[in-house]
Write a protein that holds these residues in place. Sequence first.
Motif: not given
Length: 612
Positions: A175-179
């Motif tokens: 999720t962090a890298c998706a954002m």
Amino acid sequence: MSKLYLTDPDNCDAKIGFLLERFVSKVKSYPPGTCPLTVQYSLLNASMNQTCGKCVPCRDGLPQLAELLKRILNGDATMETVDEMKALATMIRDTADCAIGYQSAAEVLKGLTNFKIEYESHVQKHLCPSDVGQKVPCISLCPAHVDIPGYIALVGEGDYAGAINLIRKDNPLPTACAMVCEHPCEERCRRRLLDDAVNIRGLKKYAVDQVAADKVSVPPHLPFTGKKIAVIGGGPAGLTCAYFLALMGHSVTIFERHKALGGMLRYGIPNYRFPKNRLDEDIRAILSVGDIQVNYGVQVGQDISVAEIHQAYDAMFVAIGAQVGKKLRLEGGEAGNVDSAVDMLDHIGNGNPPDYRGKTVVVIGGGNVAMDAARSAMRCGAEDVRIVYRRRQEDMTALESEIESAVMEGIELMPLMAPRSIEKDSFGKCSALIAQPQMIGPYDRAGRPSPVDAKKDAMRIPCDVILIAVGQDIVSKPFEEFGIPTNRGVFQAGLDTAVASLPGVFVGGDCATAPATAIRAIAGGKVAARNIDEYLGYHHKQPCEATAPLPKENNRTQTGRANITERPAYIRKHDFDHVENPYTFEEAMQEAGRCLRCDHFGCGVLEGGRDL
């Protein structure tokens, strides 16, 4: 007087212009791992074709250089051939009339130095060194080497949980890298040969938007080993290391100075870019592995010594990040309302946003932190926000998309302005920034054009608040006293993240690389976990229940890249709600279908081609 005519769009130059655009795409898509001598030969041939023919060193010398390089590539040369290349390239560089000749020769000379090992291997062994070979571009350029074609294919199949699990094989913070990932994986995407790079981050975001990461079960951990590892710092590097170590069956204790995990993901990136409830999804999934204990509010070096931790555990991973803002030595820098941008963002992350209503805020710097501080100041009520930067706008290190978003939100960029001093009012608070206009000059050692003072009067920039965003420092003193070597505060270790002088001590993330990106910190945590496991005498294999589906035939129809859109600037600049709009199903499926599955077609079919 002779007649003048408009340029004919059907003439050769116009048609060549289109071909050159495609040629640029080919250069941008050069596969990682390509033989550097082959690249040099290709570029040299392109230069040969540009010569006007008037200058003998360029006209005759470049083809001779190319012929010598071809002999080396064909295995029909000696080290004397390399010496001959160097002498010829030096002559061309020093005598050619124009840049086509002298710059091409200069690049050959630089290559002879930079690729010395490769030249020797071709001459002596008639082949490339063993580490040279084409790799799947996106996997190779992802610091964590995530199986990107695989999870894109799973997204295309509608298996979002499978996509998340395949990502978590190498990166437990999907999720962090998706954002917020800066998506280096897209830089040489082979889709550029047709149209544009696949929106890899957008597809990852679509997956975690469909199924929250903490709703997807993590793999079961391996049998407990009885080994205890301390992880100092609960940012992306520390969380990643803890996740993989716990999966391997080790017991992990995280020492975190804040009241919550996440590091700069929580306390350095504003909610409008990365909502913290979404960060919590990743963290809950990581902690669900089990046998990860977190000691919150512990300042290592004050509340407990580094030596005590080292003595109590079988291994120690230091991932304290770089969470202190650097200062500028400016006359008047001690004035009130002059703050670190990092500290300001930390206050916001802790739920204590400043009140800038009706104020003019000046941010000094040109990186992502500067953009975050400026856009946050606008959301904290500032009437005017200006970013002062001593180089040009195109030299800013912030993501182009972040710069564009800041401008759209009404933030003024003031490039080529070097801060000189801070003016104070009668209360000791800042009232203006004095800046000296700059002009751009020669390139420096880092390969960037340097600014120099322009012959213009200094400018007074009125303001009520100054935020300094010129970099981040590492609180390294307690660890230096323990014995971890540093260079300008950055911990020194090998590529295996191990500190050679201290058995069982490993370092990673921003404290070991200097401030970088989240995905680089994640990669550091992943490497450290595997090497700690080896140090403890194990060789655990990472379980993964997800597998990539078989590839479909390539979609070769030129199709535009589906970019992620944002909420209108006039609305979003007044709140901290997430700025990005979600992909639609149709956008996601179209984008997933653009992937050329280089893991199966092309170099991916070769032994070791997946590069995982």
